[in-house]
Design a protein around this motif. Sequence first.
Motif, mmCIF file in Angstrom:
data_model
loop_
_atom_site.group_PDB
_atom_site.id
_atom_site.type_symbol
_atom_site.label_atom_id
_atom_site.label_comp_id
_atom_site.label_asym_id
_atom_site.label_seq_id
_atom_site.Cartn_x
_atom_site.Cartn_y
_atom_site.Cartn_z
ATOM 1 N N VAL A 53 0.903 -1.237 -0.033
ATOM 2 C CA VAL A 53 -0.035 0.014 0.079
ATOM 3 C C VAL A 53 0.851 1.154 0.037
ATOM 4 O O VAL A 53 2.217 1.265 0.190
ATOM 5 C CB VAL A 53 -0.892 0.245 1.311
ATOM 6 C CG1 VAL A 53 -2.047 -1.232 1.201
ATOM 7 C CG2 VAL A 53 -0.110 0.040 2.474
ATOM 8 N N SER A 82 -4.110 -5.400 -2.459
ATOM 9 C CA SER A 82 -4.071 -4.102 -2.303
ATOM 10 C C SER A 82 -5.523 -3.381 -2.458
ATOM 11 O O SER A 82 -6.285 -4.327 -2.549
ATOM 12 C CB SER A 82 -2.937 -3.319 -3.307
ATOM 13 O OG SER A 82 -2.706 -2.170 -2.880
ATOM 14 N N GLY A 83 -5.704 -2.103 -2.560
ATOM 15 C CA GLY A 83 -6.994 -1.567 -2.768
ATOM 16 C C GLY A 83 -7.381 -1.021 -4.144
ATOM 17 O O GLY A 83 -8.221 -0.363 -4.000
ATOM 18 N N ASP A 89 -1.117 1.359 -5.074
ATOM 19 C CA ASP A 89 -2.204 0.137 -5.173
ATOM 20 C C ASP A 89 -2.177 -0.621 -6.519
ATOM 21 O O ASP A 89 -1.716 -1.636 -6.679
ATOM 22 C CB ASP A 89 -3.570 0.558 -4.798
ATOM 23 C CG ASP A 89 -3.821 0.935 -3.192
ATOM 24 O OD1 ASP A 89 -2.561 1.132 -2.592
ATOM 25 O OD2 ASP A 89 -5.045 0.810 -2.826
ATOM 26 N N ARG A 152 -12.153 -0.411 5.217
ATOM 27 C CA ARG A 152 -11.662 -1.517 4.216
ATOM 28 C C ARG A 152 -10.253 -1.811 4.265
ATOM 29 O O ARG A 152 -9.699 -3.101 4.180
ATOM 30 C CB ARG A 152 -12.039 -1.053 2.593
ATOM 31 C CG ARG A 152 -10.998 -1.357 1.526
ATOM 32 C CD ARG A 152 -9.788 -1.061 1.611
ATOM 33 N NE ARG A 152 -9.213 0.316 1.127
ATOM 34 C CZ ARG A 152 -9.352 0.883 0.088
ATOM 35 N NH1 ARG A 152 -9.752 0.117 -1.030
ATOM 36 N NH2 ARG A 152 -8.698 2.123 -0.303
ATOM 37 N N ASN A 153 -9.462 -1.110 4.985
ATOM 38 C CA ASN A 153 -7.940 -1.328 5.256
ATOM 39 C C ASN A 153 -7.972 -2.403 6.267
ATOM 40 O O ASN A 153 -6.929 -3.025 6.348
ATOM 41 C CB ASN A 153 -7.591 0.087 5.910
ATOM 42 C CG ASN A 153 -7.237 1.126 4.770
ATOM 43 O OD1 ASN A 153 -7.451 0.714 3.318
ATOM 44 N ND2 ASN A 153 -6.957 2.419 5.051
ATOM 45 N N ARG A 154 -8.821 -2.675 7.146
ATOM 46 C CA ARG A 154 -8.763 -3.703 8.329
ATOM 47 C C ARG A 154 -8.706 -4.975 7.568
ATOM 48 O O ARG A 154 -7.890 -6.115 7.781
ATOM 49 C CB ARG A 154 -9.729 -3.662 9.310
ATOM 50 C CG ARG A 154 -10.994 -4.235 8.932
ATOM 51 C CD ARG A 154 -12.010 -3.721 9.583
ATOM 52 N NE ARG A 154 -13.326 -4.650 9.637
ATOM 53 C CZ ARG A 154 -14.111 -4.236 8.673
ATOM 54 N NH1 ARG A 154 -13.975 -3.469 7.757
ATOM 55 N NH2 ARG A 154 -15.441 -5.174 8.728
ATOM 56 N N ILE A 156 -7.746 -5.372 4.220
ATOM 57 C CA ILE A 156 -6.429 -5.440 3.487
ATOM 58 C C ILE A 156 -5.290 -6.392 4.400
ATOM 59 O O ILE A 156 -4.632 -7.091 4.085
ATOM 60 C CB ILE A 156 -6.130 -4.261 2.745
ATOM 61 C CG1 ILE A 156 -6.945 -3.861 1.769
ATOM 62 C CG2 ILE A 156 -4.473 -4.246 2.237
ATOM 63 C CD1 ILE A 156 -6.684 -2.483 1.109
ATOM 64 N N GLY A 173 -3.651 7.132 4.571
ATOM 65 C CA GLY A 173 -4.584 5.831 4.584
ATOM 66 C C GLY A 173 -3.933 4.997 4.814
ATOM 67 O O GLY A 173 -4.093 3.737 5.404
ATOM 68 N N SER A 174 -2.694 4.600 4.176
ATOM 69 C CA SER A 174 -1.603 3.708 4.315
ATOM 70 C C SER A 174 -1.140 3.359 5.708
ATOM 71 O O SER A 174 -0.949 2.425 6.133
ATOM 72 C CB SER A 174 -0.517 3.814 3.274
ATOM 73 O OG SER A 174 -0.812 4.287 2.156
ATOM 74 N N ASN A 176 -3.105 4.036 8.135
ATOM 75 C CA ASN A 176 -4.219 3.173 8.777
ATOM 76 C C ASN A 176 -4.187 1.835 8.623
ATOM 77 O O ASN A 176 -4.374 1.196 9.648
ATOM 78 C CB ASN A 176 -5.660 4.078 8.181
ATOM 79 C CG ASN A 176 -6.876 3.350 8.556
ATOM 80 O OD1 ASN A 176 -7.315 2.312 8.213
ATOM 81 N ND2 ASN A 176 -7.388 3.873 9.895
ATOM 82 N N THR A 177 -3.693 1.556 7.269
ATOM 83 C CA THR A 177 -3.639 -0.120 7.080
ATOM 84 C C THR A 177 -2.616 -0.512 8.048
ATOM 85 O O THR A 177 -2.674 -1.673 8.632
ATOM 86 C CB THR A 177 -3.299 -0.329 5.751
ATOM 87 O OG1 THR A 177 -4.052 0.447 4.699
ATOM 88 C CG2 THR A 177 -3.338 -1.756 5.432
#
Length: 299
Positions: A53, A82-83, A89, A152-154, A156, A173-174, A176-177
């Motif tokens: 990410v 990835s997202g 990504d 959604r990151n949880r 990933i 946001g990365s 956060n992942t």
Amino acid sequence: MSILFSHFLSKNNEIRPQEADFTEVLSSIAVVPKTLYFYGKLPEKRVKSVAIVGTRKPTEYGARIAKKLAYDVAKRGAVVVSGLAYGIDSIAHRGALEAGGTTIAVLGTPIDYIYPRAHVGLAEEIVQTGGAVMSELAPGAEYHAKTCFLERNRIIAGLADVVVVVEAAERSGSLNTAAHALEQGKDIFAVPGDITRPLSKGCNKLLRQGAMPYLEPSDVLDVLFPVSKKQRKDTQMQLLLGDNEVETAILRLVAAGVERGEEILAKTGLGVAEFNQNIMMLEIKGRVMALGMNRWALK
């Protein structure tokens, strides 16, 4: 909208995480998705997976690192997660595809709304080559972008054994992942970056907090596919085989720290002409490199 994408919309699958070996790992994360909707095919069994990410606007440096990592781990048989976003990504997904590997895209939108729309073609390619596009949001579900992409990151992080953050700003946001990965007990790597660049601040912050520095694909591969001391030694010895006995003798001496040509000559008993011929061939083959003043090192 392509014909294949229209076909996607009528053919999504749905499962609960515990119903498939590959997704069962999500049963142990903090907020377990009730249902997973997906196009394509999930791996039949749990296989090693890497989440890659990063920023949506990577530098050339970040793009190159992400693609190389994705290519190498996919070539080894790991799934790249990835997202589907712009930047790191999509580069990660494409790197896996170029390696002939499997990649999974986790959406922050309902399963019938591929976002960004510019990546509909990439989503199709992922599905056509044996991967999957996934979401916890049902077709037509209402969603709020500010929260859904973070939530959604949880997933990933949850699907991965290792999470690698390539480039990220201080608020990204990365990160956060990575926070989800830390909570889930996953290994986290961050790519070190120039301390003066905004896109390096997030990764450098992770490193200061204890993330492992990512320097080359073997850093991640060694975590995913650990080998015994004997296997490592056998691999190292295999790498030190030349195309003839003289090349092998030179390679093993250089690997042992003997770098001066005169010392190699003395230890092997070679003549100057024979040594020069073989060391030149090893240099041409990319096995050794010249350090100057008749000194040599493995390349």
